[in-house]
Design an enzyme around this catalytic site. Structure first.
Site, mmCIF file in Angstrom:
data_model
loop_
_atom_site.group_PDB
_atom_site.id
_atom_site.type_symbol
_atom_site.label_atom_id
_atom_site.label_comp_id
_atom_site.label_asym_id
_atom_site.label_seq_id
_atom_site.Cartn_x
_atom_site.Cartn_y
_atom_site.Cartn_z
ATOM 1 N N VAL A 8 53.270 38.687 41.470
ATOM 2 C CA VAL A 8 54.001 40.144 41.506
ATOM 3 C C VAL A 8 53.414 40.760 42.490
ATOM 4 O O VAL A 8 51.981 40.764 42.457
ATOM 5 C CB VAL A 8 53.907 40.738 40.073
ATOM 6 C CG1 VAL A 8 54.597 42.073 40.162
ATOM 7 C CG2 VAL A 8 54.826 39.719 38.943
ATOM 8 N N THR B 109 50.303 39.808 46.500
ATOM 9 C CA THR B 109 50.702 39.804 45.253
ATOM 10 C C THR B 109 49.478 39.424 44.365
ATOM 11 O O THR B 109 48.558 39.243 44.804
ATOM 12 C CB THR B 109 51.697 38.519 44.876
ATOM 13 O OG1 THR B 109 50.867 37.407 45.495
ATOM 14 C CG2 THR B 109 52.922 38.930 45.592
ATOM 15 N N ASP B 110 49.661 39.417 42.960
ATOM 16 C CA ASP B 110 48.628 39.294 42.289
ATOM 17 C C ASP B 110 48.492 38.047 41.805
ATOM 18 O O ASP B 110 49.567 37.135 42.166
ATOM 19 C CB ASP B 110 48.461 40.396 41.022
ATOM 20 C CG ASP B 110 49.798 40.303 40.111
ATOM 21 O OD1 ASP B 110 50.592 39.311 40.148
ATOM 22 O OD2 ASP B 110 49.784 41.381 39.529
ATOM 23 N N GLN B 111 47.799 37.451 40.640
ATOM 24 C CA GLN B 111 47.747 36.187 40.245
ATOM 25 C C GLN B 111 49.073 35.665 39.407
ATOM 26 O O GLN B 111 49.368 34.413 39.500
ATOM 27 C CB GLN B 111 46.633 36.191 39.228
ATOM 28 C CG GLN B 111 46.400 34.843 38.796
ATOM 29 C CD GLN B 111 45.098 34.811 37.512
ATOM 30 O OE1 GLN B 111 44.520 35.586 37.496
ATOM 31 N NE2 GLN B 111 44.652 33.625 37.441
#
Length: 140
Positions: A18, A13-15
């Site tokens: 997601v 996931t990103d920050q």
């Protein structure tokens, strides 16, 4: 169609929590590996037996809804089309009833020196068993 369940890990996931867009391709790869395994093959055995490779030549993804950390998702993988020297797989990534993404990969069939080769008939027969292909398996 072969369904493969995966749990989204934090590292995918990103920050914002997601799934990073490129990781959908990893999910497709996992689905494709399990599709091949469900047809009675292991990819490494295919490579060793036939001395061939199936590199990705084209890819496409359409994102519908985000997958998030800790989601249990499923990749639905199908062989969509097989031609003389390539195969196209289709994917649907779902979370329960929600469609998260659709996509495809096209794989060329090459020998160990990188030359295009005909897909072995035995491989095509195994991969297409029980599948409804949108285009007929081409012998050309």
């Amino acid at each position: 169609m072969v369904k493969t369940e995966l749990r989204v890990i934090y590292g995918d996931t990103d920050q914002m929590g997601v799934v990073y867009y490129a990781n959908y391709l990893r999910y497709f790869e996992a689905g494709r590996n399990e599709f091949i395994r469900a047809k009675g093959l292991r990819y490494r055995d295919f490579e060793a037996s036939y001395r061939l490779r199936l590199p990705v030549a084209e890819v496409g993804v359409s994102y519908k809804l985000p997958a998030r950390y800790d989601d249990l998702v499923a990749v639905e993988t199908s062989l969509v089309e097989a031609r003389r020297a390539s195969a196209r797989f289709g994917y649907r990534l779902v979370r329960g009833d929600d469609l998260l993404a659709t996509g495809f990969t096209v794989h060329a069939c090459i020998d160990l020196e990188g030359r295009v080769q005909r897909l072995p008939r035995e491989l095509l027969d195994r991969l297409s068993s029980g599948e409804a292909l949108s285009g007929a398996v081409s012998k050309e």
